[in-house]
Design a protein around this motif. Structure first.
Motif, PDB file in Angstrom:
ATOM      1  N   GLY A 202       0.814  -1.207   0.000  1.00 37.88           N
ATOM      2  CA  GLY A 202       0.000   0.000   0.000  1.00 37.88           C
ATOM      3  C   GLY A 202       0.849   1.260   0.000  1.00 37.88           C
ATOM      4  O   GLY A 202       0.551   2.235  -0.714  1.00 37.88           O
ATOM      5  N   ALA A 203       1.934   1.255   0.787  1.00 38.86           N
ATOM      6  CA  ALA A 203       2.817   2.416   0.835  1.00 38.86           C
ATOM      7  C   ALA A 203       3.492   2.651  -0.513  1.00 38.86           C
ATOM      8  O   ALA A 203       3.648   3.804  -0.953  1.00 38.86           O
ATOM      9  CB  ALA A 203       3.865   2.218   1.922  1.00 38.86           C
ATOM     10  N   VAL A 204       3.892   1.582  -1.200  1.00 37.68           N
ATOM     11  CA  VAL A 204       4.546   1.712  -2.505  1.00 37.68           C
ATOM     12  C   VAL A 204       3.562   2.199  -3.560  1.00 37.68           C
ATOM     13  O   VAL A 204       3.908   3.042  -4.410  1.00 37.68           O
ATOM     14  CB  VAL A 204       5.180   0.370  -2.914  1.00 37.68           C
ATOM     15  CG1 VAL A 204       5.665   0.419  -4.361  1.00 37.68           C
ATOM     16  CG2 VAL A 204       6.339   0.020  -1.987  1.00 37.68           C
ATOM     17  N   ILE A 205       2.334   1.688  -3.531  1.00 40.85           N
ATOM     18  CA  ILE A 205       1.326   2.120  -4.501  1.00 40.85           C
ATOM     19  C   ILE A 205       1.148   3.641  -4.448  1.00 40.85           C
ATOM     20  O   ILE A 205       0.994   4.303  -5.479  1.00 40.85           O
ATOM     21  CB  ILE A 205      -0.013   1.405  -4.245  1.00 40.85           C
ATOM     22  CG1 ILE A 205       0.087  -0.071  -4.639  1.00 40.85           C
ATOM     23  CG2 ILE A 205      -1.154   2.077  -5.012  1.00 40.85           C
ATOM     24  CD1 ILE A 205      -1.139  -0.886  -4.299  1.00 40.85           C
ATOM     25  N   ARG A 206       1.188   4.205  -3.250  1.00 41.90           N
ATOM     26  CA  ARG A 206       0.985   5.651  -3.109  1.00 41.90           C
ATOM     27  C   ARG A 206       2.058   6.459  -3.823  1.00 41.90           C
ATOM     28  O   ARG A 206       1.837   7.627  -4.152  1.00 41.90           O
ATOM     29  CB  ARG A 206       0.952   6.044  -1.633  1.00 41.90           C
ATOM     30  CG  ARG A 206      -0.151   5.377  -0.835  1.00 41.90           C
ATOM     31  CD  ARG A 206      -0.332   6.005   0.546  1.00 41.90           C
ATOM     32  NE  ARG A 206       0.914   6.175   1.267  1.00 41.90           N
ATOM     33  CZ  ARG A 206       1.013   6.812   2.451  1.00 41.90           C
ATOM     34  NH1 ARG A 206      -0.072   7.329   3.006  1.00 41.90           N
ATOM     35  NH2 ARG A 206       2.179   6.931   3.051  1.00 41.90           N
ATOM     36  N   THR A 207       3.225   5.862  -4.050  1.00 41.32           N
ATOM     37  CA  THR A 207       4.328   6.584  -4.699  1.00 41.32           C
ATOM     38  C   THR A 207       4.297   6.481  -6.226  1.00 41.32           C
ATOM     39  O   THR A 207       5.081   7.155  -6.890  1.00 41.32           O
ATOM     40  CB  THR A 207       5.687   6.052  -4.203  1.00 41.32           C
ATOM     41  OG1 THR A 207       5.880   4.696  -4.664  1.00 41.32           O
ATOM     42  CG2 THR A 207       5.760   6.072  -2.682  1.00 41.32           C
ATOM     43  N   VAL A 208       3.430   5.649  -6.766  1.00 41.82           N
ATOM     44  CA  VAL A 208       3.412   5.439  -8.215  1.00 41.82           C
ATOM     45  C   VAL A 208       3.095   6.736  -8.948  1.00 41.82           C
ATOM     46  O   VAL A 208       3.707   7.065  -9.979  1.00 41.82           O
ATOM     47  CB  VAL A 208       2.399   4.343  -8.581  1.00 41.82           C
ATOM     48  CG1 VAL A 208       2.207   4.252 -10.090  1.00 41.82           C
ATOM     49  CG2 VAL A 208       2.848   2.998  -8.019  1.00 41.82           C
ATOM     50  N   ASP A 209       2.133   7.480  -8.433  1.00 47.00           N
ATOM     51  CA  ASP A 209       1.796   8.787  -9.018  1.00 47.00           C
ATOM     52  C   ASP A 209       1.373   9.693  -7.873  1.00 47.00           C
ATOM     53  O   ASP A 209       0.219   9.672  -7.442  1.00 47.00           O
ATOM     54  CB  ASP A 209       0.684   8.649 -10.057  1.00 47.00           C
ATOM     55  CG  ASP A 209       0.391   9.964 -10.783  1.00 47.00           C
ATOM     56  OD1 ASP A 209       0.959  11.004 -10.370  1.00 47.00           O
ATOM     57  OD2 ASP A 209      -0.409   9.957 -11.741  1.00 47.00           O
ATOM     58  N   THR A 210       2.303  10.484  -7.380  1.00 49.46           N
ATOM     59  CA  THR A 210       2.031  11.300  -6.193  1.00 49.46           C
ATOM     60  C   THR A 210       1.199  12.542  -6.502  1.00 49.46           C
ATOM     61  O   THR A 210       0.941  13.350  -5.605  1.00 49.46           O
ATOM     62  CB  THR A 210       3.351  11.724  -5.522  1.00 49.46           C
ATOM     63  OG1 THR A 210       4.140  12.468  -6.460  1.00 49.46           O
ATOM     64  CG2 THR A 210       4.126  10.501  -5.047  1.00 49.46           C
ATOM     65  N   SER A 211       0.789  12.700  -7.741  1.00 48.59           N
ATOM     66  CA  SER A 211      -0.126  13.795  -8.088  1.00 48.59           C
ATOM     67  C   SER A 211      -1.545  13.293  -8.330  1.00 48.59           C
ATOM     68  O   SER A 211      -2.439  14.081  -8.617  1.00 48.59           O
ATOM     69  CB  SER A 211       0.377  14.530  -9.337  1.00 48.59           C
ATOM     70  OG  SER A 211       0.366  13.663 -10.470  1.00 48.59           O
ATOM     71  N   SER A 212      -1.755  11.978  -8.213  1.00 47.59           N
ATOM     72  CA  SER A 212      -3.055  11.369  -8.484  1.00 47.59           C
ATOM     73  C   SER A 212      -3.741  10.980  -7.183  1.00 47.59           C
ATOM     74  O   SER A 212      -3.253  10.116  -6.448  1.00 47.59           O
ATOM     75  CB  SER A 212      -2.891  10.130  -9.371  1.00 47.59           C
ATOM     76  OG  SER A 212      -4.097   9.379  -9.415  1.00 47.59           O
TER      77      SER A 212
END
Length: 408
Positions: free
Chosen positions: A85-95
């Motif tokens: 979950g923490a990694v998913i949040r970094t995939v697109d930090t503007s989305s």
């Protein structure tokens, strides 16, 4: 025979516990900046924090029962979900949508982590050290809250939301990896059966319900202070100081959670300490209301909040420790899930109760005091001394708890 590696196992677990709290409260100290970075309303940013307690309410009991049956698998799943979950949040930090999905995945993993606190203690630590182990895990929970509150603004200013989410993801991945290694360490103590399918023992155990009531109130009051103190102080002409006061309350709370449960267990004075905790909280919040009305500064308020934090946050590890004695190690996951479920519900209900009194800041602080009063009655009805589930096994072979008709 306890293994020397037990403290390394506990350290890895404590890091993961801290990570879950950091990820939960990522956006709380940077709500306005996150709103601008993600292009949404502040209400939408608030929804990111609501996902966590909502998932906990839905999954607390199932997660606890899975931990009782398949401890290693369940805790590993919690660790992986937290990291993913923490990694998913970094995939697109503007989305916002991407961050939302990551927050959901992380939140699903949290019940499997937090509910494991008593199981880790029971599996790896001898009876005389279990209270200390539970206290460390609980202090790590509050420590994560503190880290999120103190670092969010600085990291946001230094590198924006990408830096905040990236560093938090790195910490979560490292903590999860440490736990995945730790769960491979064989347990030092057998836990007996892998947990009953029936929850009848829980429904019929009055001590568990009283402990749940105390956590409902204690966690609820702490959340109410964290949520509304800034609003209350701004209304009274003290902007910009609530964050510092909440940090002071939490720092002293970490110290209380690490120290007081061990003292209470060593002298078998759990009830006495819980009674003192509720009484101090009732008086302190009333005194804060008076101090805000009569004094121009907030120094005295800070002293009182430090005292409240020191005793109030110690209630969580103390209740978890007592629940493990009551339920037995093989049911500790379910018992912990039940108590933390009550605490999360309190964190919602008490916040709403205090919100209704926000028009008058003195009334709002008095409302916090009034909410704690039922806790004083619950604490007074606890047994004078803790008893072990082992004693119940000898007297009631088919039931681990006393029938409700048997007086304490």
């Amino acid at each position: 025979m306890p293994r020397r590696s037990r403290w390394l196992v506990l350290a890895a677990f404590a890091l993961l516990v801290s990570a879950t709290q950091i990820l939960w409260l990522t956006f709380a100290p940077i709500a306005r900046q996150s709103r601008d970075a993600l292009g949404v309303s502040e209400g939408a940013i608030g929804d990111l924090a609501v996902i966590n307690p909502l998932m906990f309410v839905l999954l607390a009991i199932p997660a606890g029962r899975w931990l009782d049956r398949r401890f290693g698998t369940a805790l590993a799943a919690g660790a992986l979900l937290t990291a993913i979950g923490a990694v998913i949040r970094t995939v697109d930090t503007s989305s916002y949508q991407t961050v939302f999905v990551g927050q959901v995945v992380m939140s699903v993993g949290q019940p499997f982590v937090l509910n494991a606190s008593t199981k880790v203690a029971a599996r790896y630590f001898p009876p005389l050290e279990r209270t200390a182990a539970i206290s460390v895990a609980s202090a790590a929970q509050f420590g994560g809250i503190l880290v999120a509150a103190l670092t969010g603004g600085a990291l946001m200013g230094a590198g924006g939301l990408g830096l905040v989410l990236g560093l938090q993801a790195g910490f979560a991945v490292a903590a999860a990896a440490a736990v995945l290694v730790a769960v491979r360490v064989p347990a030092s103590y057998a836990l007996g059966a892998t947990g009953e399918t029936s929850l009848r023992w829980l429904r019929r155990d009055p001590l568990m319900w009283r402990l749940a009531g105390l956590l409902f109130i204690g966690v609820g009051v702490f959340n109410a202070v964290a949520t509304w103190l800034d609003t209350i102080l701004v209304d009274l002409g003290h902007p910009g100081v609530a964050g510092t006061l909440i940090a002071v309350m939490t720092v002293f709370g970490v110290g209380g959670a690490a120290v007081l449960p061990g003292l209470a267990a060593r002298h078998d004075r759990r009830r006495a300490l819980l009674v003192a905790t509720t009484l101090i909280s009732v008086v302190a919040f009333l005194a804060i209301a008076v101090a805000l009305a009569l004094l121009s500064g907030v120094l005295f308020v800070g002293v009182l909040l430090a005292l409240v934090g020191f005793v109030l946050l110690a209630g969580l590890p103390m209740a978890l420790d007592w629940s493990e004695l009551e339920s037995g190690p093989d049911r500790a996951g379910t018992a912990t899930g039940f108590l933390l479920l009550a605490g999360n519900l309190g964190g919602v209900v008490v916040v709403l109760i205090v919100q209704a009194a926000l028009g008058n800041p003195y009334l709002a602080m008095s409302a916090m005091s009034a909410v704690v009063v039922p806790g004083l009655l619950l604490a007074a009805r606890l047994p004078r001394h803790a008893r072990s589930h082992i004693d119940d096994d000898r007297r009631w072979p088919d039931e681990r708890v006393k029938p409700a008709s048997v007086p304490w």
